[in-house]
Write an enzyme that holds these catalytic residues in place. Structure first.
Site, PDB file in Angstrom:
ATOM      1  N   GLU A 146       0.797  -1.223   0.000  1.00 14.04           N
ATOM      2  CA  GLU A 146       0.000   0.000   0.000  1.00 14.04           C
ATOM      3  C   GLU A 146       0.835   1.281   0.000  1.00 14.04           C
ATOM      4  OE1 GLU A 146      -3.134   0.262  -0.410  1.00 14.04           O
ATOM      5  OE2 GLU A 146      -3.817  -1.802  -0.123  1.00 14.04           O
ATOM      6  N   SER A 174     -18.395 -26.241 -27.251  1.00 11.73           N
ATOM      7  CA  SER A 174     -18.846 -25.909 -28.601  1.00 11.73           C
ATOM      8  C   SER A 174     -19.582 -24.589 -28.733  1.00 11.73           C
ATOM      9  CB  SER A 174     -19.726 -27.050 -29.136  1.00 11.73           C
ATOM     10  OG  SER A 174     -18.950 -28.216 -29.301  1.00 11.73           O
TER      11      SER A 174
END
Length: 681
Positions: free
Chosen positions: A99, A374
């Site tokens: 941070e 598919s």
């Protein structure tokens, strides 16, 4: 003579113009400086006092597209403060590393960090830590609103400087780790340690410390109870930052990244059984927290107007109750799981979303990257149509090898020359691979990406630029949300609208914070969209998706992956597109379930209810477009004797035939063999 008389005057004129320019510049500089100073002074004078109480919390409200209240979002802060001495040094170091790496050097505001973040934004490279310091984040979260304005940023900087003058670094870090939000209603490291690992903060391991330190960047997304995969990736980033800044060595980081994590069940926070649109609400709340912060969502009384249609949502939740129940996994979650996403293709508005059975918080509709099988074939056939082929174009359904890979059809048969239409309707694998080989792998991938699939891997040693992708064998997979959005382009005559969940956000004072409207973009020609739609209508009329017939014009595609691990049905009408996925969260098979069975039936049940009040209409045929009839469809595709004879003839023809030319490298062919040797449908 003329030139000699004028030349001595030129420097004087230049000098006069230079002085004038300098004077004007000084005046403008003074004006701008005065305005800037006045703005800064005003910001400083309206800045809250450190001792001021935070204004009373107000719950946020989330509404559907008709203005009906879906839920009220509120949170009683679950926080148990602990002294910094009870916070492991590894956790302290992890926060600083990821941070604010220069936390112990700066005085509240870090100019170097701001310049680094600005440069990263310009170059697009990105950095693990942002420009705001830990002190600035504390000031913002504890004392300021979450609005993103220059005035608030200036106030944040002044407050950070003031905090640094009044408190030690030790005290600032202690306030920060006790104040920060970790998701799941947990504020502060002690509560987060209990929620995620069921232990006290002081007992956390390095692996657990790194995971917790990574959560505040996006509390819902990086919560390991919501999205373990993303949480692990973020944990690895934190560990890399700790190595970078000398807190641990690379070997220690590697061990921590590979260490098993025993997560708390989180069942008390995850009960969704009686909560309408729970996954959608979590999706919206996550987006809001990422943008405005947790306090804005839970305390500042936002009014959030969404795209959801509650009638369609109820239909989606009802449809997903028809999932079969096989077993409970190690976490007590019933398998298989499922997801459904429905979108209005004309606007991109998400009308319904279900991310699972409701017994956990992992939103499979937007977070689960699964192999598409598919349903991904559609992009190959679209590339063919865009390249000038037609549904009647002939393609060979005969045995073929690409290096060591010999793709197979689901039924093990070959039908010789067939049309593209028939190949797509019956989801023939071998003709699809041959078509992709003829077109080149990049074309289908291009259309998939343009239509909204963002998870494709196009670079690196392992990527999707091979023939396996034509059968849905991808490196990462796809999400149901993106697959629904991609098919929406076909439903919307070739025009894409980005998925939208949040239409408008208004704060407690009535100020509109954000508002979104459709931003249509033409991706493919209207003609191609119609032709593919006409072909996909045949999938439902006489192909693998017959179980999805809803008694009105509709198009769609089935998909089933290796060993029946994933099953899909993605389909659409002119008014609504929906993607249905089902599968096990981890390893396991669906048995005999294919995309044309349970997923198609779930899709049919949802669409029937969702469109009950919408008049049926067909897809609009573009002017001048005619779809040719197919002359190459087998006369008796279901005649076993004829099919077996054709297969024997094909084998004789190919015994001495060399493999067809392919753009796939030998090493890629091996990858394809592993991914798609037994692709379904």
């Amino acid at each position: 003579m003329r030139n000699e008389s004028t030349s001595p005057q030129t420097p004087k004129r230049s000098f006069r113009w230079g002085r004038l320019f300098l004077i004007i510049s000084i005046v403008m500089g003074v004006i701008f400086a005065g305005v800037g100073l006045g703005f800064v002074t005003a910001s400083y004078n309206t800045m809250p006092n450190l001792q001021n109480d935070i204004r009373p919390a107000a719950s946020s409200q989330i509404f559907d597209s008709h203005g009906t209240l879906i839920t009220t979002v509120h949170s009683v802060e679950n926080r148990v403060p602990v002294p910094l001495s009870k916070v492991p040094q590894n956790l302290q170091n992890a926060f600083v590393a990821v941070e604010d790496a220069r936390f112990y050097q700066h005085m509240g505001v870090d100019p170097r960090g701001i310049l680094r973040a600005a440069w990263s934004n310009v170059t697009g490279g990105g950095v693990a830590e942002g420009g705001s310091t830990i002190t600035q984040q504390l000031a913002k979260n504890a004392l300021l609103s979450q609005e993103r304005t220059m005035k608030r940023k200036i106030q944040e900087a002044f407050l950070a400087l003031q905090i640094e003058r009044q408190y030690t670094k030790h005290e600032i870090l202690e306030m920060y780790v006790n104040h920060i939000y970790f998701g799941q209603g947990a504020y502060g490291v002690q509560t987060a340690a209990k929620v995620y690992f069921n232990k006290n903060a002081e007992d956390l391991s390095l692996a657990e410390c790194a995971m917790l330190a990574g959560i505040p960047k996006s509390p819902n997304y990086y919560s390991p109870l919501n999205n373990l995969k993303a949480a692990k990736e973020r944990q690895r980033t934190v560990l890399e930052q700790m190595v970078k800044y000398g807190y641990i060595d690379a070997a220690t980081a590697h061990s921590a990244a590979e260490a098993p994590l025993k997560l708390a069940s989180g069942q008390t926070n995850n009960d969704k059984s009686n909560k309408t649109a729970a996954y959608f609400i979590d999706y919206v709340v996550q987006s809001l927290i990422d943008k405005y912060g947790a306090d804005a969502v839970y305390k500042e009384g936002l009014k959030v107007y969404t795209s959801l249609d509650l009638t369609m949502q109820h239909a989606a939740e009802s449809a997903l109750t028809h999932l079969p129940s096989y077993r409970k996994d190690a976490n007590g979650i019933m398998q298989p799981q499922g997801a459904l996403v429905a979108i209005d293709p004309r606007s991109g508005y998400i009308k319904a979303m279900v991310g699972g059975r409701g017994d956990d918080q992992f939103n499979r509709a937007v977070m689960a990257e699964r192999q598409p099988g598919s349903v991904f074939k559609t992009f190959t056939y679209l590339a063919a149509i865009e390249s000038g082929m037609t549904p009647a174009t002939s393609i060979s359904d005969t045995a073929v090898s690409f290096g060591s890979w010999a793709p197979r059809n689901y039924d093990g048969r070959f039908y010789g020359n067939i049309s593209l239409r028939y190949a797509l309707e019956q989801s023939r694998n071998v003709p699809t691979v041959k078509l992709a080989n003829q077109l080149g792998a990049d074309k289908p991938l291009y259309y998939a990406q343009q239509m909204g699939i963002s998870t494709l891997v196009l670079q690196g040693p392992t990527n999707d630029r091979n023939l396996a992708m034509s059968l849905g064998g991808l490196t990462k997979g796809v999400t149901p949300l993106e697959m629904a959005s991609a098919y929406g382009v076909l439903a919307n005559q070739g025009i894409r609208c980005e998925p939208i969940a949040i239409v408008k956000v208004v704060d407690r004072n009535g100020k509109t914070l954000e508002e979104h409207s459709p931003q249509p973009k033409t991706i493919i020609s209207e003609k191609s969209a119609y032709i593919i739609t006409d072909m996909l209508k045949g999938v439902i009329a006489r192909g693998t998706g017959a179980g999805a017939a809803i008694g009105r014009p509709a198009a769609g595609k089935t998909g089933t992956t290796d060993n029946n691990k994933d099953a899909w049905f993605v389909g659409y009408t002119p008014d609504l597109v929906a993607a249905v996925w089902m599968g096990n969260d981890t390893e396991g098979t669906l048995g005999n379930i294919t995309g044309g069975t349970v997923p198609a039936e779930i899709w049919r049940g949802f669409m029937t209810k969702a469109l009950a009040s919408t008049p049926a209409r067909d897809f609009l045929r573009p002017q001048g477009v005619s779809v040719p009839q197919d002359a190459s469809t087998p006369a008796h595709p279901d005649d076993k004797a004829a099919a077996d004879k054709k297969q024997e003839d094909d084998k004789k023809k190919t015994t001495t035939k060399q493999p067809e030319k392919t753009t796939t490298k030998p090493t890629e062919a091996k990858t394809e063999d592993k991914k798609t040797d037994s692709k379904k449908e």
